[in-house]
Motif scaffolding. Sequence first.
Motif, PDB file in Angstrom:
ATOM      1  N   ARG A 144       0.810  -1.217  -0.158  1.00 48.02           N
ATOM      2  CA  ARG A 144      -0.098  -0.113   0.068  1.00 48.02           C
ATOM      3  C   ARG A 144       0.766   1.061  -0.008  1.00 48.02           C
ATOM      4  O   ARG A 144       0.533   2.446  -0.622  1.00 48.02           O
ATOM      5  CB  ARG A 144      -1.044   0.007   1.155  1.00 48.02           C
ATOM      6  CG  ARG A 144      -2.065  -1.019   1.182  1.00 48.02           C
ATOM      7  CD  ARG A 144      -3.210  -0.472   2.220  1.00 48.02           C
ATOM      8  NE  ARG A 144      -2.359  -0.774   3.682  1.00 48.02           N
ATOM      9  CZ  ARG A 144      -2.416  -1.844   4.636  1.00 48.02           C
ATOM     10  NH1 ARG A 144      -3.170  -2.962   4.029  1.00 48.02           N
ATOM     11  NH2 ARG A 144      -2.101  -1.804   5.348  1.00 48.02           N
ATOM     12  N   GLN A 209      -9.270   4.703  -3.153  1.00 47.02           N
ATOM     13  CA  GLN A 209      -9.285   3.632  -3.601  1.00 47.02           C
ATOM     14  C   GLN A 209      -9.539   3.617  -5.208  1.00 47.02           C
ATOM     15  O   GLN A 209      -8.924   2.953  -6.048  1.00 47.02           O
ATOM     16  CB  GLN A 209     -10.558   2.596  -3.290  1.00 47.02           C
ATOM     17  CG  GLN A 209     -10.476   1.361  -3.809  1.00 47.02           C
ATOM     18  CD  GLN A 209     -11.658   0.631  -3.907  1.00 47.02           C
ATOM     19  OE1 GLN A 209     -12.503   0.934  -4.467  1.00 47.02           O
ATOM     20  NE2 GLN A 209     -11.989  -0.486  -3.180  1.00 47.02           N
ATOM     21  N   TYR A 241      -5.589  -5.460  -7.798  1.00 43.27           N
ATOM     22  CA  TYR A 241      -5.986  -4.916  -6.564  1.00 43.27           C
ATOM     23  C   TYR A 241      -7.005  -5.640  -5.653  1.00 43.27           C
ATOM     24  O   TYR A 241      -7.976  -6.055  -6.157  1.00 43.27           O
ATOM     25  CB  TYR A 241      -6.468  -3.330  -6.719  1.00 43.27           C
ATOM     26  CG  TYR A 241      -6.587  -2.380  -5.744  1.00 43.27           C
ATOM     27  CD1 TYR A 241      -5.454  -2.257  -4.857  1.00 43.27           C
ATOM     28  CD2 TYR A 241      -7.899  -2.168  -5.153  1.00 43.27           C
ATOM     29  CE1 TYR A 241      -5.652  -1.356  -3.894  1.00 43.27           C
ATOM     30  CE2 TYR A 241      -7.871  -1.186  -4.047  1.00 43.27           C
ATOM     31  CZ  TYR A 241      -6.766  -0.922  -3.503  1.00 43.27           C
ATOM     32  OH  TYR A 241      -6.885  -0.113  -2.153  1.00 43.27           O
ATOM     33  N   ALA A 243      -9.548  -5.528  -3.170  1.00 39.54           N
ATOM     34  CA  ALA A 243     -10.540  -4.786  -2.808  1.00 39.54           C
ATOM     35  C   ALA A 243     -11.183  -5.212  -1.835  1.00 39.54           C
ATOM     36  O   ALA A 243     -11.701  -6.360  -1.906  1.00 39.54           O
ATOM     37  CB  ALA A 243     -11.036  -3.811  -3.911  1.00 39.54           C
ATOM     38  N   GLN A 244     -11.706  -4.420  -0.909  1.00 39.96           N
ATOM     39  CA  GLN A 244     -12.648  -5.003   0.154  1.00 39.96           C
ATOM     40  C   GLN A 244     -14.159  -4.406  -0.272  1.00 39.96           C
ATOM     41  O   GLN A 244     -14.873  -5.029   0.001  1.00 39.96           O
ATOM     42  CB  GLN A 244     -12.385  -4.367   1.572  1.00 39.96           C
ATOM     43  CG  GLN A 244     -11.195  -5.117   2.266  1.00 39.96           C
ATOM     44  CD  GLN A 244     -11.272  -4.791   3.625  1.00 39.96           C
ATOM     45  OE1 GLN A 244     -11.821  -3.644   4.152  1.00 39.96           O
ATOM     46  NE2 GLN A 244     -10.793  -5.497   4.726  1.00 39.96           N
ATOM     47  N   CYS A 269     -12.296  -2.659   8.406  1.00 38.81           N
ATOM     48  CA  CYS A 269     -12.507  -2.596   7.058  1.00 38.81           C
ATOM     49  C   CYS A 269     -12.098  -1.204   6.593  1.00 38.81           C
ATOM     50  O   CYS A 269     -12.395  -0.383   7.239  1.00 38.81           O
ATOM     51  CB  CYS A 269     -13.825  -3.118   6.471  1.00 38.81           C
ATOM     52  SG  CYS A 269     -15.233  -2.206   7.267  1.00 38.81           S
ATOM     53  N   ILE A 271      -9.759   1.190   3.019  1.00 39.19           N
ATOM     54  CA  ILE A 271      -8.525   1.210   2.307  1.00 39.19           C
ATOM     55  C   ILE A 271      -7.365   0.564   2.830  1.00 39.19           C
ATOM     56  O   ILE A 271      -6.342   0.240   2.334  1.00 39.19           O
ATOM     57  CB  ILE A 271      -8.353   2.586   1.261  1.00 39.19           C
ATOM     58  CG1 ILE A 271      -8.310   3.677   2.366  1.00 39.19           C
ATOM     59  CG2 ILE A 271      -9.535   2.547   0.367  1.00 39.19           C
ATOM     60  CD1 ILE A 271      -7.005   4.119   2.763  1.00 39.19           C
ATOM     61  N   GLU A 274      -6.631  -3.090   2.394  1.00 38.10           N
ATOM     62  CA  GLU A 274      -6.483  -3.701   1.002  1.00 38.10           C
ATOM     63  C   GLU A 274      -5.174  -3.912   0.700  1.00 38.10           C
ATOM     64  O   GLU A 274      -4.093  -3.744   1.566  1.00 38.10           O
ATOM     65  CB  GLU A 274      -7.148  -2.597   0.139  1.00 38.10           C
ATOM     66  CG  GLU A 274      -8.774  -2.385   0.456  1.00 38.10           C
ATOM     67  CD  GLU A 274      -9.563  -1.650  -0.258  1.00 38.10           C
ATOM     68  OE1 GLU A 274     -10.772  -1.980  -0.526  1.00 38.10           O
ATOM     69  OE2 GLU A 274      -8.854  -0.438  -1.033  1.00 38.10           O
ATOM     70  N   ASP A 275      -4.943  -4.559  -0.454  1.00 43.47           N
ATOM     71  CA  ASP A 275      -3.513  -5.101  -0.856  1.00 43.47           C
ATOM     72  C   ASP A 275      -3.610  -5.266  -2.105  1.00 43.47           C
ATOM     73  O   ASP A 275      -4.398  -5.061  -2.866  1.00 43.47           O
ATOM     74  CB  ASP A 275      -3.570  -6.534  -0.080  1.00 43.47           C
ATOM     75  CG  ASP A 275      -2.077  -7.089  -0.129  1.00 43.47           C
ATOM     76  OD1 ASP A 275      -1.100  -6.310  -0.557  1.00 43.47           O
ATOM     77  OD2 ASP A 275      -1.819  -8.182   0.287  1.00 43.47           O
TER      78      ASP A 275
END
Length: 373
Positions: A144, A209, A241, A243-244, A269, A271, A274-275
């Motif tokens: 990130r 995001q 990406y 994303a959640q 939860c 950004i 996220e990974d």
Amino acid sequence: MRLLSLEVANYRNIAAAQLEPGRELTVICGNNGQGKTNLLEAIWLLTGGKSFRGGKDAELVRRGETFAVLEAVTQRTRQEDQEPDDPARVRITVGTPDAQRPGRYASVNGAPSKRAAGLAGSFPAVVFDPGHLSLVKGAPEGRRRFLDAALCQLYPGYLATYRRYVRALQQKNALLRHSAGGTERPWAEKCALLEVLNVELAAQGEVIQKRRREYLALLGPLACANYAELSHGAERMAVHYAAQFEPGGLSALLKQRQNEELRAGQSLCGIHREDVELLLDDQPAKVFASQGQQRSVVLSLKMAEAAAAARITGEHPVLLLDDVLSELDEGRKQYLLTRMKEKQTFVTSCDDTAFLKTDGEVYRMNGGVLSRA
Ligand SMILES: Nc1ncnc2c1ncn2[C@@H]1O[C@H](COP(=O)(O)OP(=O)(O)OP(=O)(O)O)[C@@H](O)[C@H]1O
């Protein structure tokens, strides 16, 4: 972007050095611990950023001295098809020169010196340092950070958005920590506060995001193409990406998980969870990539970072590559050597044999003393 010349005084183990870089490739050869990375780090300071090795300012000054000085002449080419700007003289001091406050200061073309952070954006550069190998093996935070650092350089408003997100997140985590057991605030009040913070997190998180997705949509294919060429098609790299939430979905996600977060006493939860997934032949590189493959993945990402910046801003950054060739097979080395001759690149190496026939400038670093090879 080009560095035309650099003079270094009292920087780490370098008492005094003068570098006249090549138009494209400049090689700094030498044994371990001689000061090659120190010189690369000195060039990096022209970006206004902190040392890529995490060195504090006091550590950058040569032991026994009070301050270090870097004098550089740089030249911007803002668009590939345009004339370059006039050269700029940049002077950076690190430490405690004269009666000034300690710190890192910069002056451009003789103007009064200001905090060196003010140089940000004036010397675009991309650095590869063996520490960056953790981009593959390390925690998601590093990946990130890679995206966010690039976005901060490319979009001036990104840092402010990111800071607003982080501030709201810190407040939310403090609130959640207390809500897990404490009773100092009525429950309804906590939930109301949480909702306010979630509104801010959703607003900033969506922007972050969106930028990350857009950036990866450009960077990913460039990195994969680099990898294909670097490995001569031996493996296929992919970048996703992880994303959640889908665009526009963060607010709903935060509401949905609110009770879970209250029970857990921490944010679950957003950004910051996220990974970026890095795959080789559809397998996670983190688990399956060899040392040479990990290095190839990181190098492909770094070269893509430079190419993406060139596409977005019109200006190609300077490449600083520390100890880049080790662990790579002959084919990969040759490919990199070709790429290094496309734009201004500085590379360090313990082994000069790869560079003997190069048409670039080759220097030798020995005990902090720089000489032409
Ligand atoms: N502030 C300082 N003052 C004097 N010497 C320093 C200072 N900081 C670091 N050094 C010295 O610089 C040397 C390390 O230099 P550098 O990291 O550039 O090595 P290198 O040539 O890149 O080596 P390698 O090939 O092993 O990566 C060490 O000998 C270290 O003691």
